[in-house]
Each structure stands twice: as structure tokens, then as C-alpha cells.
Design an enzyme around this catalytic site. Structure first.
Site, PDB file in Angstrom:
ATOM      1  N   HIS A 140       0.920  -1.077  -0.111  1.00 57.25           N
ATOM      2  CA  HIS A 140      -0.157   0.175   0.085  1.00 57.25           C
ATOM      3  C   HIS A 140       0.884   1.128  -0.104  1.00 57.25           C
ATOM      4  O   HIS A 140       2.100   1.147   0.366  1.00 57.25           O
ATOM      5  CB  HIS A 140      -1.030  -0.108   1.206  1.00 57.25           C
ATOM      6  CG  HIS A 140      -1.987  -1.071   1.035  1.00 57.25           C
ATOM      7  ND1 HIS A 140      -2.828  -1.245   2.244  1.00 57.25           N
ATOM      8  CD2 HIS A 140      -2.447  -1.825  -0.006  1.00 57.25           C
ATOM      9  CE1 HIS A 140      -3.898  -2.324   1.835  1.00 57.25           C
ATOM     10  NE2 HIS A 140      -3.485  -2.524   0.484  1.00 57.25           N
ATOM     11  N   ASP A 144       0.800   3.902   1.538  1.00 55.71           N
ATOM     12  CA  ASP A 144       1.590   4.561   2.966  1.00 55.71           C
ATOM     13  C   ASP A 144       2.689   3.556   3.613  1.00 55.71           C
ATOM     14  O   ASP A 144       3.282   3.932   4.599  1.00 55.71           O
ATOM     15  CB  ASP A 144       0.482   4.843   3.994  1.00 55.71           C
ATOM     16  CG  ASP A 144      -0.180   3.514   4.439  1.00 55.71           C
ATOM     17  OD1 ASP A 144      -0.364   2.628   3.610  1.00 55.71           O
ATOM     18  OD2 ASP A 144      -0.847   3.673   5.539  1.00 55.71           O
ATOM     19  N   HIS A 145       3.143   2.413   2.620  1.00 59.32           N
ATOM     20  CA  HIS A 145       4.109   1.700   3.401  1.00 59.32           C
ATOM     21  C   HIS A 145       5.373   1.281   2.234  1.00 59.32           C
ATOM     22  O   HIS A 145       6.450   1.556   2.723  1.00 59.32           O
ATOM     23  CB  HIS A 145       3.579   0.254   3.790  1.00 59.32           C
ATOM     24  CG  HIS A 145       2.732   0.253   4.870  1.00 59.32           C
ATOM     25  ND1 HIS A 145       3.167  -0.049   6.033  1.00 59.32           N
ATOM     26  CD2 HIS A 145       1.568   0.761   4.995  1.00 59.32           C
ATOM     27  CE1 HIS A 145       2.151  -0.158   6.998  1.00 59.32           C
ATOM     28  NE2 HIS A 145       1.102   0.599   6.342  1.00 59.32           N
TER      29      HIS A 145
END
Length: 231
Positions: A12, A14-15
Site C-alpha cells: 500500500h 503508505d508503506h
């Protein structure tokens, strides 16, 4: 200390995006992760749960692989649900789990189709509970030290939401758009698109379980009905 490995729990946005710049900054440490899924986009618009299409690990991890260093050993533990390729990491020396977004310390995690899957999520939750970890270190939120009660509360929340959705179907609601304002009445309406995806994930699980049916297909705009009207 030397950075020997960079472990990514899932792809994802945000990772995963900073993994490669970090690898360059520390002199080329290899990036390890599960096989990235096929790229998907959510019908509700852009979410942090969309995938980083540019992410490519140097090494693909599979179940129960071990990564070792000076005084530490990590086990790769697949925990699909929040993402199909979600991988948590067990720190053997401390009986601890780095849970990524599978378990968060401050809120329940988002399970957003098409890549998120509620059946997989619940099965992964049971697998983590069965391991009897002493500590869980989530990506978001504080450390979890009362592991069993916390995980049982997580599970109970999902089962309660499932029961609420069944009740809405029994009351005559057929559209997710009709259910969300009732189920999430106390939640900021700006979060309702994400909530709609969570309801969809539950409904897809209910369809797999044979308790609900979508027409024409399981998607946000579908019409949903109970398979047993006597519920």
C-alpha cells in the site's frame, strides 16, 4: 548499526514507496516482501489502501521463511486480509509480532475490496491469536501487550459488524448506500466511502458463507438479499 534488510509488510502507498530510497540511503540493503498483487483501484476513489505500482522487492518472501541477523531472527508470517500480500514478521527472540496493518494499536484496520478480503482477514486474525504472542508491534499505534484480549476484541468487533449488516438486510435494506448512514451514523461522513468498502467486504464474506446473495454481482452498487429470509 548496519541496516542489513528492509522488510515491507505490504505494498500500500503508505508503506512501500520509501523502501527503495531507504535502501539507497543505507548502502543497498535488500528489500524483502511477499509477491506484489496485481494492481487494483478502489471504486470509492483514491485511498492509502491503493497499491504502489512501482514497488518491486529484491527478494520474494513466502510462508515461514526465516531472516537472521546479529542476535535476531524473524519469521515471515502471511496475514492476508487487509491486503492480499500482507506479511507480518515474528521476532523469535521476544515472541513478538510486527503486525504491519493487519492489527493496529489505535483502530481496527480497513479491509477494502477488491484486494482486501474479509474471509482471509478473519482467518489471519485467528492464526495470530493461536500463536500466543507476548507483544504485538503495529505500524500504526502503540505496542499491544495484552495480546489475547485485544485480538478477541478485534474479532468480536468484526462479528458484531457482520451481525449488524445481517440485521440491516433483514430489515429490508438492499443497498450498501442505505446501510452505511445507519451503521456509521456516529462517524464523520467523510469516512463513509471507506466504510462502504468495509461493508462490501463483510457482504462478500457473507456471500461466500452462503448467507447473502448479490445481484448482479458482489460490488458496491449491487442489490443484496439474505439467502434465509427468516433470519
Amino acid at each position: 548499526r548496519v541496516v542489513s534488510h528492509i522488510l515491507v509488510t505490504h505494498t500500500h502507498r503508505d508503506h512501500a514507496p520509501l523502501a527503495r530510497p531507504l535502501a539507497v540511503a543505507v548502502g543497498g540493503a535488500p528489500i524483502l516482501a511477499a509477491q506484489p498483487p496485481e494492481r487494483t483501484e478502489h471504486a470509492s476513489g483514491a485511498l492509502d489502501e491503493d497499491d504502489d505500482a512501482d514497488f518491486h522487492p529484491d527478494e520474494i518472501l513466502t510462508e515461514s521463511e526465516w531472516i537472521e541477523g546479529d542476535g535476531w531472527t524473524l519469521e515471515a508470517m502471511p496475514t492476508p486480509g487487509h491486503a492480499s500480500n500482507h506479511m507480518a514478521f515474528v521476532l523469535r527472540q521476544e515472541n513478538a509480532l510486527f503486525s504491519g496493518d493487519h492489527i493496529m494499536g489505535w483502530s481496527t484496520t480497513v479491509v477494502a475490496p477488491p484486494d482486501g478480503d474479509m474471509t482471509d482477514y478473519m482467518n489471519s486474525l485467528e492464526a495470530v491469536l493461536a500463536r500466543g504472542f507476548s507483544t504485538i508491534w503495529p505500524t500504526h499505534g502503540p505496542a499491544i501487550t495484552q495480546v489475547a484480549p485485544f485480538l478477541k476484541a478485534y474479532r468480536d468487533h468484526r462479528l458484531e459488524r457482520e451481525a449488524q449488516i445481517m440485521a440491516r438486510l433483514a430489515s429490508g435494506d438492499q443497498l450498501i448506500a442505505d446501510m452505511v448512514p445507519v451503521l456509521y451514523a456516529a462517524v464523520d461522513q467523510r469516512l463513509w466511502p471507506a466504510a462502504s468498502l468495509s461493508v462490501l467486504a463483510h457482504l462478500i464474506k457473507l456471500e461466500k458463507d452462503g448467507r447473502a446473495r448479490a445481484s448482479p454481482r458482489p460490488e458496491l452498487a449491487a442489490t443484496w438479499r439474505l439467502t434465509d429470509p427468516a433470519f
